[in-house]
Motif scaffolding. Sequence first.
Motif, PDB file in Angstrom:
ATOM      1  N   SER A  13      16.291 -13.502  17.748  1.00 34.40           N
ATOM      2  CA  SER A  13      14.876 -13.495  17.380  1.00 34.40           C
ATOM      3  C   SER A  13      14.106 -12.448  18.173  1.00 34.40           C
ATOM      4  O   SER A  13      13.137 -11.873  17.693  1.00 34.40           O
ATOM      5  N   ALA A  14      14.534 -12.144  19.386  1.00 33.76           N
ATOM      6  CA  ALA A  14      13.871 -11.116  20.186  1.00 33.76           C
ATOM      7  C   ALA A  14      14.152  -9.730  19.633  1.00 33.76           C
ATOM      8  O   ALA A  14      13.334  -8.824  19.756  1.00 33.76           O
ATOM      9  N   LEU A  15      15.322  -9.552  18.992  1.00 31.54           N
ATOM     10  CA  LEU A  15      15.690  -8.246  18.454  1.00 31.54           C
ATOM     11  C   LEU A  15      15.210  -8.044  17.027  1.00 31.54           C
ATOM     12  O   LEU A  15      15.299  -6.950  16.495  1.00 31.54           O
ATOM     13  N   ALA A  16      14.730  -9.080  16.392  1.00 32.99           N
ATOM     14  CA  ALA A  16      14.281  -8.976  15.007  1.00 32.99           C
ATOM     15  C   ALA A  16      13.078  -8.041  14.914  1.00 32.99           C
ATOM     16  O   ALA A  16      12.279  -7.940  15.836  1.00 32.99           O
ATOM     17  N   GLU A  17      12.978  -7.373  13.780  1.00 36.26           N
ATOM     18  CA  GLU A  17      11.861  -6.457  13.574  1.00 36.26           C
ATOM     19  C   GLU A  17      10.568  -7.248  13.424  1.00 36.26           C
ATOM     20  O   GLU A  17      10.567  -8.365  12.917  1.00 36.26           O
ATOM     21  N   PRO A  18       9.454  -6.653  13.848  1.00 38.83           N
ATOM     22  CA  PRO A  18       8.174  -7.341  13.671  1.00 38.83           C
ATOM     23  C   PRO A  18       7.854  -7.465  12.187  1.00 38.83           C
ATOM     24  O   PRO A  18       8.354  -6.694  11.376  1.00 38.83           O
ATOM     25  N   PRO A  19       7.017  -8.419  11.815  1.00 39.94           N
ATOM     26  CA  PRO A  19       6.677  -8.562  10.396  1.00 39.94           C
ATOM     27  C   PRO A  19       5.969  -7.318   9.874  1.00 39.94           C
ATOM     28  O   PRO A  19       5.290  -6.619  10.626  1.00 39.94           O
ATOM     29  N   ALA A  20       6.163  -7.047   8.604  1.00 40.82           N
ATOM     30  CA  ALA A  20       5.552  -5.865   7.987  1.00 40.82           C
ATOM     31  C   ALA A  20       4.038  -5.986   7.998  1.00 40.82           C
ATOM     32  O   ALA A  20       3.488  -7.062   7.789  1.00 40.82           O
ATOM     33  N   GLN A  21       3.393  -4.890   8.275  1.00 41.85           N
ATOM     34  CA  GLN A  21       1.938  -4.830   8.274  1.00 41.85           C
ATOM     35  C   GLN A  21       1.478  -4.205   6.954  1.00 41.85           C
ATOM     36  O   GLN A  21       2.128  -3.322   6.431  1.00 41.85           O
ATOM     37  N   PRO A  22       0.352  -4.633   6.423  1.00 50.43           N
ATOM     38  CA  PRO A  22      -0.122  -4.011   5.176  1.00 50.43           C
ATOM     39  C   PRO A  22      -0.554  -2.570   5.404  1.00 50.43           C
ATOM     40  O   PRO A  22      -0.978  -2.213   6.498  1.00 50.43           O
ATOM     41  N   CYS A  23      -0.420  -1.758   4.375  1.00 48.76           N
ATOM     42  CA  CYS A  23      -0.870  -0.366   4.453  1.00 48.76           C
ATOM     43  C   CYS A  23      -2.383  -0.333   4.588  1.00 48.76           C
ATOM     44  O   CYS A  23      -3.065  -1.222   4.089  1.00 48.76           O
ATOM     45  N   PRO A  24      -2.890   0.727   5.224  1.00 38.95           N
ATOM     46  CA  PRO A  24      -4.349   0.870   5.212  1.00 38.95           C
ATOM     47  C   PRO A  24      -4.797   1.037   3.763  1.00 38.95           C
ATOM     48  O   PRO A  24      -4.152   1.718   2.993  1.00 38.95           O
ATOM     49  N   SER A  25      -5.847   0.408   3.400  1.00 37.88           N
ATOM     50  CA  SER A  25      -6.352   0.536   2.042  1.00 37.88           C
ATOM     51  C   SER A  25      -7.799   1.015   2.110  1.00 37.88           C
ATOM     52  O   SER A  25      -8.419   0.998   3.165  1.00 37.88           O
ATOM     53  N   ILE A  26      -8.312   1.421   0.981  1.00 38.29           N
ATOM     54  CA  ILE A  26      -9.680   1.919   0.942  1.00 38.29           C
ATOM     55  C   ILE A  26     -10.622   0.752   1.208  1.00 38.29           C
ATOM     56  O   ILE A  26     -10.674  -0.200   0.439  1.00 38.29           O
ATOM     57  N   SER A  27     -11.322   0.827   2.328  1.00 35.51           N
ATOM     58  CA  SER A  27     -12.221  -0.256   2.700  1.00 35.51           C
ATOM     59  C   SER A  27     -13.684   0.121   2.464  1.00 35.51           C
ATOM     60  O   SER A  27     -14.505  -0.742   2.226  1.00 35.51           O
ATOM     61  N   ALA A  28     -13.994   1.391   2.550  1.00 37.50           N
ATOM     62  CA  ALA A  28     -15.362   1.850   2.329  1.00 37.50           C
ATOM     63  C   ALA A  28     -15.296   3.183   1.605  1.00 37.50           C
ATOM     64  O   ALA A  28     -15.325   4.237   2.210  1.00 37.50           O
ATOM     65  N   GLY A  29     -15.122   3.134   0.313  1.00 37.90           N
ATOM     66  CA  GLY A  29     -14.995   4.359  -0.451  1.00 37.90           C
ATOM     67  C   GLY A  29     -14.869   4.049  -1.923  1.00 37.90           C
ATOM     68  O   GLY A  29     -15.297   2.993  -2.371  1.00 37.90           O
ATOM     69  N   TRP A  30     -14.257   4.956  -2.667  1.00 34.52           N
ATOM     70  CA  TRP A  30     -14.120   4.757  -4.096  1.00 34.52           C
ATOM     71  C   TRP A  30     -12.951   5.557  -4.643  1.00 34.52           C
ATOM     72  O   TRP A  30     -12.390   6.404  -3.970  1.00 34.52           O
ATOM     73  N   THR A  31     -12.607   5.288  -5.902  1.00 30.47           N
ATOM     74  CA  THR A  31     -11.525   5.969  -6.606  1.00 30.47           C
ATOM     75  C   THR A  31     -12.066   6.537  -7.909  1.00 30.47           C
ATOM     76  O   THR A  31     -12.861   5.889  -8.580  1.00 30.47           O
ATOM     77  N   ILE A  32     -11.595   7.732  -8.248  1.00 31.73           N
ATOM     78  CA  ILE A  32     -11.994   8.383  -9.495  1.00 31.73           C
ATOM     79  C   ILE A  32     -10.744   8.535 -10.362  1.00 31.73           C
ATOM     80  O   ILE A  32      -9.763   9.145  -9.918  1.00 31.73           O
ATOM     81  N   PRO A  33     -10.754   8.012 -11.578  1.00 31.00           N
ATOM     82  CA  PRO A  33      -9.598   8.209 -12.470  1.00 31.00           C
ATOM     83  C   PRO A  33      -9.686   9.563 -13.184  1.00 31.00           C
ATOM     84  O   PRO A  33     -10.774  10.033 -13.522  1.00 31.00           O
ATOM     85  N   PHE A  34      -8.532  10.187 -13.382  1.00 33.04           N
ATOM     86  CA  PHE A  34      -8.415  11.414 -14.161  1.00 33.04           C
ATOM     87  C   PHE A  34      -7.298  11.208 -15.174  1.00 33.04           C
ATOM     88  O   PHE A  34      -6.472  10.317 -15.024  1.00 33.04           O
ATOM     89  N   SER A  35      -7.230  12.066 -16.192  1.00 32.59           N
ATOM     90  CA  SER A  35      -6.178  11.915 -17.197  1.00 32.59           C
ATOM     91  C   SER A  35      -5.256  13.122 -17.271  1.00 32.59           C
ATOM     92  O   SER A  35      -4.440  13.217 -18.163  1.00 32.59           O
ATOM     93  N   GLY A  36      -5.379  14.056 -16.349  1.00 31.69           N
ATOM     94  CA  GLY A  36      -4.518  15.238 -16.352  1.00 31.69           C
ATOM     95  C   GLY A  36      -3.322  15.038 -15.442  1.00 31.69           C
ATOM     96  O   GLY A  36      -2.882  13.901 -15.237  1.00 31.69           O
ATOM     97  N   PRO A  37      -2.832  16.128 -14.871  1.00 34.42           N
ATOM     98  CA  PRO A  37      -1.723  15.980 -13.919  1.00 34.42           C
ATOM     99  C   PRO A  37      -2.097  15.085 -12.741  1.00 34.42           C
ATOM    100  O   PRO A  37      -1.298  14.308 -12.260  1.00 34.42           O
ATOM    101  N   ILE A  38      -3.360  15.181 -12.300  1.00 39.66           N
ATOM    102  CA  ILE A  38      -3.862  14.260 -11.276  1.00 39.66           C
ATOM    103  C   ILE A  38      -4.373  13.029 -12.019  1.00 39.66           C
ATOM    104  O   ILE A  38      -5.241  13.130 -12.873  1.00 39.66           O
ATOM    105  N   THR A  39      -3.807  11.854 -11.697  1.00 42.38           N
ATOM    106  CA  THR A  39      -4.197  10.635 -12.410  1.00 42.38           C
ATOM    107  C   THR A  39      -5.329   9.888 -11.720  1.00 42.38           C
ATOM    108  O   THR A  39      -6.065   9.153 -12.372  1.00 42.38           O
TER     109      THR A  39
END
Length: 116
Positions: A13-39
């Motif tokens: 149990s001491a050698l076990a890996e720590p539990p996975a942490q969530p990825c940083p996510s957008i907490s104060a911002g926004w997302t813009i959808p596109f329909s071209g090569p950039i989605t």
Amino acid sequence: MRWLVALLLLTSSALAEPPAQPCPSISAGWTIPFSGPITSVGYDQTAQMLDVAFGPVMTTFANVPLGVMQGFQNTSNANALVYYNSIVVPSYHALFLFQQNNCPMTLESGGYLWTD
């Protein structure tokens, strides 16, 4: 024999890996959808991180000012790739991401690992 089993359990149990942490996510911002090569383009105002998605492939840039995201907001779908190639790519650092979860890789000091 019981103490040996207990010792093995404690050691494993001491050698076990720590539990996975969530990825940083957008907490104060926004997302813009596109329909071209950039989605889509997402921005986190707090972390100043820009996420640019080309379908399922995500590229994350660090230390990007708010004005860059505002530039995407004012860009048409047809010009999003031109804006990306002329403003974002030559000016900001892309981050290495963990392949399994697209989380930015960080150093022990908290800084990021760059791809360029």
